[in-house]
Design an enzyme around this catalytic site. Structure first.
Site, mmCIF file in Angstrom:
data_model
loop_
_atom_site.group_PDB
_atom_site.id
_atom_site.type_symbol
_atom_site.label_atom_id
_atom_site.label_comp_id
_atom_site.label_asym_id
_atom_site.label_seq_id
_atom_site.Cartn_x
_atom_site.Cartn_y
_atom_site.Cartn_z
ATOM 1 N N SER B 46 50.564 -81.152 30.500
ATOM 2 C CA SER B 46 51.786 -80.848 31.060
ATOM 3 C C SER B 46 52.912 -80.729 29.999
ATOM 4 C CB SER B 46 52.260 -81.753 32.247
ATOM 5 O OG SER B 46 53.374 -81.116 33.011
ATOM 6 N N GLU B 47 53.633 -79.607 29.977
ATOM 7 C CA GLU B 47 54.201 -79.392 28.856
ATOM 8 C C GLU B 47 55.627 -80.223 28.664
ATOM 9 O OE1 GLU B 47 53.666 -77.172 31.023
ATOM 10 O OE2 GLU B 47 55.356 -75.821 31.238
ATOM 11 N N ASN B 48 55.850 -81.044 29.617
ATOM 12 C CA ASN B 48 57.234 -81.940 29.560
ATOM 13 C C ASN B 48 56.651 -83.142 28.779
ATOM 14 O OD1 ASN B 48 55.422 -82.524 32.013
ATOM 15 N ND2 ASN B 48 57.157 -83.795 32.741
ATOM 16 N N GLY B 49 55.480 -83.139 28.433
ATOM 17 C CA GLY B 49 55.123 -84.308 27.481
ATOM 18 C C GLY B 49 53.981 -85.376 27.880
ATOM 19 N N SER B 88 55.065 -81.788 22.176
ATOM 20 C CA SER B 88 54.372 -81.121 23.356
ATOM 21 C C SER B 88 54.269 -79.493 22.802
ATOM 22 C CB SER B 88 54.938 -80.847 24.453
ATOM 23 O OG SER B 88 54.461 -80.418 25.534
#
Lengths: 233, 218, 218, 233
Positions: B46-49, B88
């Protein structure tokens, strides 16, 4: 040197009209709730805000938008905020939408003393307009410059008097990047501890990047999408 | 019969390989996680981390500090890791993500994608989509073949502002599986009972048809 | 009487201000840590990845995993933090270090410094010195005024390969404290009993002398 | 996918003559002792090694230099190694000395998919020769390109089956940067644990960057400068 502020009002006291602020958080996760409330209360105006999102109508940066304190918003995704959309379409609000990775990396560039970085994000799109394109190894990249911000306002889970910060889970997001990237960094933390209580080996933001720190109160930690599953049998 | 969104997700899940690191966008792509084949281990980013995204939390265990890029409450799994947004997108840009699945408003026959803006109408922002499509080697678009008003979303060239150029490799719609080749849209599979003619009629560009076109098997 | 290396370090310690983040190079600069004035809190950075460097460990408590940039065993302090080399030089490049003290083989009157290479003779490498001098706003050189063979190390221009250009702000030697100004070396202080004439004789560039030159007080 | 290797010999089995290797560590602190021993045993030759230092005469990369396995060394400081200096002055060894921050950032650039970075380090020195110089805001910077390496070999304190790594104290140094930067990353760890034993919030290197992992044995952890103080009264 004493980095401790009494509270949010004290921590933000040197912020003035027209400055550029970075605000940590992803959606409503990991946002500096106390400082946003203090900024709203103080009524500072004409701000340029750099933040991944713009809050929702009645929380986060949305509260500052309601009071028309924001002149310009630099963000990657603002789909959760109708007042934002209204101000944008009416021309009241200046908006620069940039790719999320570019936003993160322009923060990092500032924190790491790199004046610009290259990224492929946005090549061939309107994001590339007016920007220098450079080819490395057959692939095109945009030259994107480091952000310049007067203040970064971040939210951490724990912090100590030296300004060391640790974040909790995905509330980390942009916070450690912004903490490194501004002239002055203000950190609000859920728990302020004495120096020595945090393990030096697991610090996310070293204290050198933080100038003001205080323990926040009354965190609401609003959830945007409460998704759950039933307990398995 | 046209696939529903769950079946689209199910078909895309067939593209997963053991050990893949996968980024699933919001909407139909998210559903792919429900159809990961047995014996295949994939790690969701998940690209928020977060790497190793787990299922939604059990009711009462939601944690506001643990969300995915769609702002949904989620969980971690054994082997998960948390990191900041620069790392990320660092792993995204350096090509460590083996498969990216995302939705689209339009895809052109040369692999351009538009999914972030309708001028004068919708201003939401690109989020991480521009970074993802500019970096990933393996991008699959999951979408309906036509818009609610019946317009083809597969075009000779996109009319909306682009998210990325020459990046989409495959499209899975309710009607077909289509590969983007150097010569344009190549029809790979069709939904059960849907004719090649119908797919061509609903596609605003020429389809390349080679040999027998099998039905999508789920 | 000329200062010894401990006294040079002691004089440099007078430049420290409360709250300073300081990077001390190998050799005389390291000794500065022993003379931090009472009431002044400084945080020492070691560029291999530590803020808040503490004293050497008590005998028997040495840890191979905890060293400074000089490869010496050290300790952490309450408030310390550990990070990787990219972040370490990130904070250096972005100007977060308030004072950098390092040794030199030569310094020129425009602030150039040479301290990493003697062609054909010594090849050790620049380590972190080039990053430090290119980035720090406040650089003090700690060194002997002359080489063991009596040659001045303060020159009109450096003869050795440079480490950095126009970067040194101040020099503290066994004989004098010298500021680098737009017009060259400005004599600020002299070692007790050392004459201005002797300092000029041992300096291969003109000294700017303005008014009374006080003796270094320790 | 199984990332577990049996031992160092197994982990390095795909490394061949002439490849470019990154080796973590600062001095002898945090070096991949097991893999270096395996590389020496296997006798792989004509290697290009990227590492901050070159070990000492009889430990670390020094062992590979003794066996003349290294064709080219890219490092920032090599002052601890007489055999190195001899091979360099005699022309047997090709050497590129670069600033330590540049070394670190060129690793990070590779890991972060940035083809090049700008740094002020080396401007006006022989390091700048042949390099592009660019001025931002009145200050000059060198354009330095991301490293390209076939393998990164790093040493961590703990690791799990997913490849997540944590490092101990200043043995971190270049390890997490190199772990991100090569086509294939091999990690040797002092302690290999099951997935779930490491706290996701305190992982230094996420497993996505690591392809092979194993638990090393017999760590010597040699100290270069054993400095101590007497117990205070």
């Amino acid at each position: 040197m004493n980095k401790l502020s009494k509270n949010a009002d004290d921590a933000i006291k040197n912020i003035t009209d027209g400055q550029t602020l970075m605000l940590g958080g992803f959606g409503l996760c990991g946002i500096p709730e106390n400082c946003i409330a203090a900024l709203v209360k103080k009524g500072i105006k004409n701000l340029t805000c750099i933040s991944n999102n713009a809050g929702v109508d009645d929380f986060g940066i949305g509260l500052m938008l309601q009071k028309k304190q924001v002149k310009k918003m630099i963000a990657s995704y603002v789909g959760e905020n109708m007042e934002f959309e209204r101000q944008l379409l009416s021309g009241e609000l200046e908006v620069e939408l940039i790719p999320q990775g570019t936003l993160a990396t322009r923060c990092m560039a500032a924190g790491y003393g790199m004046p610009a970085i290259f990224t492929p994000a946005g090549v061939g799109t309107e994001v590339a307009e007016g920007k220098e394109i450079r080819t490395f190894d057959g692939k095109e990249y945009l030259l994107e410059t480091a952000f310049e911000a007067d203040f970064a306002i971040v939210k951490a889970w724990k912090g100590d008097r030296s300004g060391n910060l640790i974040y909790k889970d995905t509330a980390r997001n942009f916070n450690p990047l912004m903490a490194m990237a501004a002239k002055t960094t203000i950190a609000e933390v859920e728990e302020l501890v004495e120096d020595g209580e945090l393990d030096p080996n697991f610090i996310h933001t070293p204290g050198i990047f933080v100038q003001h720190i205080f323990q926040g109160t009354g965190y609401e930690k609003r959830i945007e999408q409460r998704t759950v599953r039933k307990v398995a049998n | 019969m046209a696939l529903n969104k769950f079946q689209i997700a199910q078909r895309i899940a067939q593209e997963l390989q053991d050990g893949f690191y996968v980024n699933l966008g919001i909407g139909i792509p998210t559903l792919v996680a429900n159809y990961i084949p047995i014996g295949i281990n994939v790690v969701l980013q998940s690209e928020n981390g977060l790497l190793g995204m787990g299922p939604f939390p059990i009711e009462g265990e939601e944690d506001a500090d643990l969300i995915n890029a769609g702002k949904q409450t989620i969980t971690t799994l054994p082997g998960s890791s948390i990191f900041d947004s620069a790392m990320s997108f660092g792993m995204i840009r350096s090509g460590k993500i083996n498969l990216t699945v995302l939705g689209a408003m339009e895809v052109s026959e040369n692999g351009d994608i538009a999914n972030w803006k309708i001028p004068g109408k919708m201003v939401k922002g690109m989020g991480g989509a521009m970074d993802l499509v500019a970096s990933a080697k393996n991008i699959i678009v999951a979408m309906m073949h036509t818009s609610p008003s019946g317009e083809s979303k597969l075009l000779k060239s996109c009319s909306l502002p682009l998210t990325g150029k020459n990046c989409v490799k495959k499209i899975v719609t309710d009607l077909a599986v289509i590969e983007i080749t150097a010569h344009g849209f190549k029809l790979l599979e069709r939904a059960a009972g849907v004719t090649i003619q119908e797919i061509q009629e609903k596609t605003k560009a020429d389809l390349i048809i080679e040999g027998e076109i099998p039905e999508i098997s789920l």
